[in-house]
Design an enzyme around this catalytic site. Structure first.
Site: not given
Ligand code: NAI
Length: 695
Positions: A105, A125
């Site tokens: 990210e 995640e």
């Protein structure tokens, strides 16, 4: 420092430096933001490269910060990414080895990305029941396209950087082995004056028919996700990257992320993640405890367990010799091993050369002299103290000094076994689960005299052979089987009172267990429990069982291997068919007992079975047989098919609330065979104090 700063030519290089994988903890984030400000303020700097020291670009969030306020302390990961993205000087992420989660990210916030081949790229995640919460769901589809990004986010599976060559994720893929920082600095200098600065957020998500694709993905993932909400939420947030403007998508992602953090399923997955790491730690055996080297192994007994245990060593590249008493038994055991490998090859899961290599590491013998030099020997002979005594006396006589003598016993007293040798410090229990080459769990049984170095070696070995090692003290059945005994007793009592095997199995399977107790008995062999009950009848005559299991075994109904058990089986078919004979036997038995059969709810079945595990687990914890509640959960998740989304029996009890669990236990104690329900003192105390097992 947890990020280093230097200037090479006119390019600032910020190197994340937080071993082992440059997790983006508070100190690292702060140092990175400081570096960005310093670079912005320095007129000599024209561009900025961000990279990672050592073995990773960045593995993402720092797991040590999970569930702590530090994760939300400024600068947060969002702030860091924003600072990178809003930089007035071009930013270049220089990616290598590992670029996952928050690390990816962060890289997506940069204007450019340069990578080496072989880097693992992932947003994992979902594996913790979450979704990427720092813009990953909005930015990744803008560089990889909707389909690739959605698949990566929903599965969490890493993709090698070279497989993503040619996408907008990478502006340049450097040749393997080249100097990444030098390459990234050269790239940064080439683009230093290019304006406007490209930003991922300003791109459109590409797909020829996004609406149709998303409709199909929503339908597919809903089914595949089962009880887990995260994959479904991943699809929804990725859909937002198409259906909403960028800023709204980010807000939506944040909202769904927070919602997921509060679900029991995500808490259970995170619990299991930490439980697995905690299980390898023993307070009085520090990580620097010396370990013995294991270069060769031996197994005594080529039966069901011995063969599977030997395969573990061969799979890890460790030569292993199997000792038997009879040539026939040895030949049979070795043939089974070969067949297992052939099956794996046939399924395309193992290359034929590799299988041959592994088979080549396994040797059979009838002569003790051939195992004497092994670094470790694991005994897997009949579950009988007399037989174990003979074997351990022989091993003590022949094995070289310093060899580890392990037993795979599932119930017998390890301290007695150790006492048959003159070297009890070298004796340990290594309790594998069937099939031993498949099941992840390894109970490591620590005897009263077991050496710390022997325990440390066993823990290291469990990692090497890819097992989840959990340490247990000595007691009948250790952690797993001692608890399952209470669970199976309750299953039997339920039959006496009014339930049938298929109802009990269905209720527990609906709760999420891989298999109910009666199907499990038929698979493992009902004769094993019969044998143990006969021993217990002598050792502990007060412990009562339903007689139905004995009535079953007296008919030779041992399970799948005899074509009949609690269920009937057609030849060559493992599908259990309810048995009229069994149902009649159970009903008649209730009559003989004078018990009026009653309708039993699925809720009661689940409560009785699961709380039987919990109550015994609490005793095991209090006695110090298990070091921590999460170890018990690990045993049940990795060895007994307990539903992962419920986090293990002790975690499940915590989520229900211990006062409610205690109330149920006290209620059952007033019912049929209530003597089986003495509430564990630890359960009583924690319930009163408003605490949980997992603290
Ligand atoms: P098994 O009956 O399939 O195999 C035992 C083997 O040991 C036989 O091949 C026998 O010939 C051999 N043997 C007996 N005495 C010997 C000696 N003195 N020297 C060399 N070989 C000898 O038994 P299984 O099921 O493999 O169980 C072995 C041990 O593993 C037992 O302690 C059992 O409690 C434990 N265990 C069994 C599990 C299971 O699901 N079957 C699960 C976990 C542990």
């Amino acid at each position: 420092m947890s990020a280093d700063y230097q200037v090479i030519d006119d390019v600032a290089v910020i190197t994340l430096n937080n071993p082992p994988v440059n997790g983006l903890g508070l100190a690292t984030r702060t140092a990175a933001v400081d570096g960005l400000r310093r670079a912005a303020a320095d007129p000599a700097v024209k561009a900025i490269v961000i990279t990672g020291a050592g073995k990773a670009f960045s593995g993402g969030a720092d797991i040590r910060e999970f569930n702590s306020p530090r994760a939300l302390t400024e600068p947060t990961l969002h702030t860091l990414i924003r600072t990178v993205e809003d930089s007035v000087k071009p930013t270049v992420a220089a990616i290598h080895t590992v670029c996952m989660g928050g690390g990816l990210e962060l890289a997506l916030g940069a204007n450019y990305r340069v990578a080496l081949p072989g880097a693992q790229i992932a947003l994992p995640e979902v594996k913790l029941g979450l979704l990427p919460g720092a813009g990953g769901t909005q930015r990744l589809p803008r560089v990889l396209g909707l389909e690739t990004a959605l698949n990566m986010i929903v599965t969490g599976t890493p993709v090698a950087s070279e497989k993503l060559a040619g996408t907008l994720l990478f502006d340049e893929l450097l040749p393997a082995g080249s100097d990444l920082v030098a390459g990234a600095v050269a790239f940064a200098r080439r683009v230093a004056d290019v304006r406007p600065l490209p930003k991922v957020r300003e791109r459109q998500v590409e797909h020829p028919d996004a609406a149709a694709f998303l409709a199909a993905a929503r339908a597919r993932v809903k089914i595949e996700a089962g009880p887990f909400p995260a994959p479904v939420e991943c699809v929804e947030t990725v859909a937002a990257s198409v259906e909403m403007p960028f800023e709204d998508g980010l807000k939506f992602e944040r909202e769904r992320f927070i919602r997921l953090t509060q679900t029991t399923e995500s808490k259970a997955l995170r619990h299991a993640f930490f439980a697995e790491r905690a299980a390898g730690k023993v307070p009085d055996v520090p990580p620097d405890t010396p370990v013995r080297e294991i270069r060769s192994a031996a197994v005594v007994g080529a039966g069901t367990m011995g063969g599977g245990i030997a395969m573990n060593f061969a799979n890890a590249g460790i030569p292993v010799t199997i000792l038997e008493t009879r040539q026939e038994a040895l030949d049979k055991g070795l043939a089974t091993i070969r067949k297992n490998y052939e099956n794996t090859v046939r399924k395309g899961k193992l290359a034929p050369e590799k299988a041959a290599q592994r088979v080549g590491l396994i040797r059979g013998t009838l002569d003790h002299a051939d195992i004497a030099q092994a670094d470790i020997v694991i005994e897997a002979v009949f579950e009988d103290m007399g037989v174990k005594e003979t074997v351990f006396r022989q091993l003590d006589a022949v094995m070289k000094p310093g060899a580890i003598l392990a037993s795979n016993t599932s119930t017998l007293d390890l301290n007695r076994i150790a006492s048959f040798t003159a070297r009890p410090q070298d004796v340990i229990g290594l309790h594998f689960f069937s099939p031993a080459n498949v099941m992840k769990l390894l109970e490591i049984v620590r005897g009263a005299a077991t050496g710390k170095d022997v325990l440390a070696t066993a823990l290291a070995l469990s990692k090497k052979i890819r097992k989840t090692g959990v340490v247990s003290g000595v007691c009948d059945g250790f952690i797993g089987n001692r608890m399952v005994e209470q669970y199976i007793r309750q299953a039997g009592f339920l039959l006496d009172e009014g339930a049938l095997p298929q109802q009990v199995d269905a209720a527990v399977e609906k709760f999420g267990f891989a298999m109910g107790p009666f199907r499990m008995g038929d698979l493992a062999g009902n004769d094993i429990g019969w044998y143990i009950r006969k021993r217990r009848a002598v050792e502990m005559p007060d412990v009562k069982y339903s007689q139905t299991a004995d009535l079953l075994c007296e008919q030779g109904r041992f399970g799948q291997k005899t074509g009949a058990g609690w269920y009937d089986y057609q030849p060559g078919d493992r599908t259990p068919q309810p048995s009229k004979w069994v149902d009649d036997m159970i009903v008649k038995h209730s009559q003989a007992l004078g018990v009026a059969r009653r309708a039993i709810s699925d809720e009661e079945i689940v409560g009785r079975l699961v709380y039987a595990l919990v109550n015994e687990g609490a005793k095991i914890l209090e006695e110090g047989i298990a070091l921590r509640a999460s170890d018990i959960d690990m045993v049940y998740l990795s060895g007994y098919g307990f539903p992962l989304f419920r986090g293990g029996p002790m975690f499940y009890a915590d989520t229900v609330g211990l006062p409610a669990v205690l109330a149920a236990v006290e209620n059952y104690a007033r019912g049929y065979h209530g003597e089986a329900w003495t509430p564990a003192p630890l359960l009583v105390r924690l319930a009163r104090e408003g605490k949980t097992f997992n603290g």
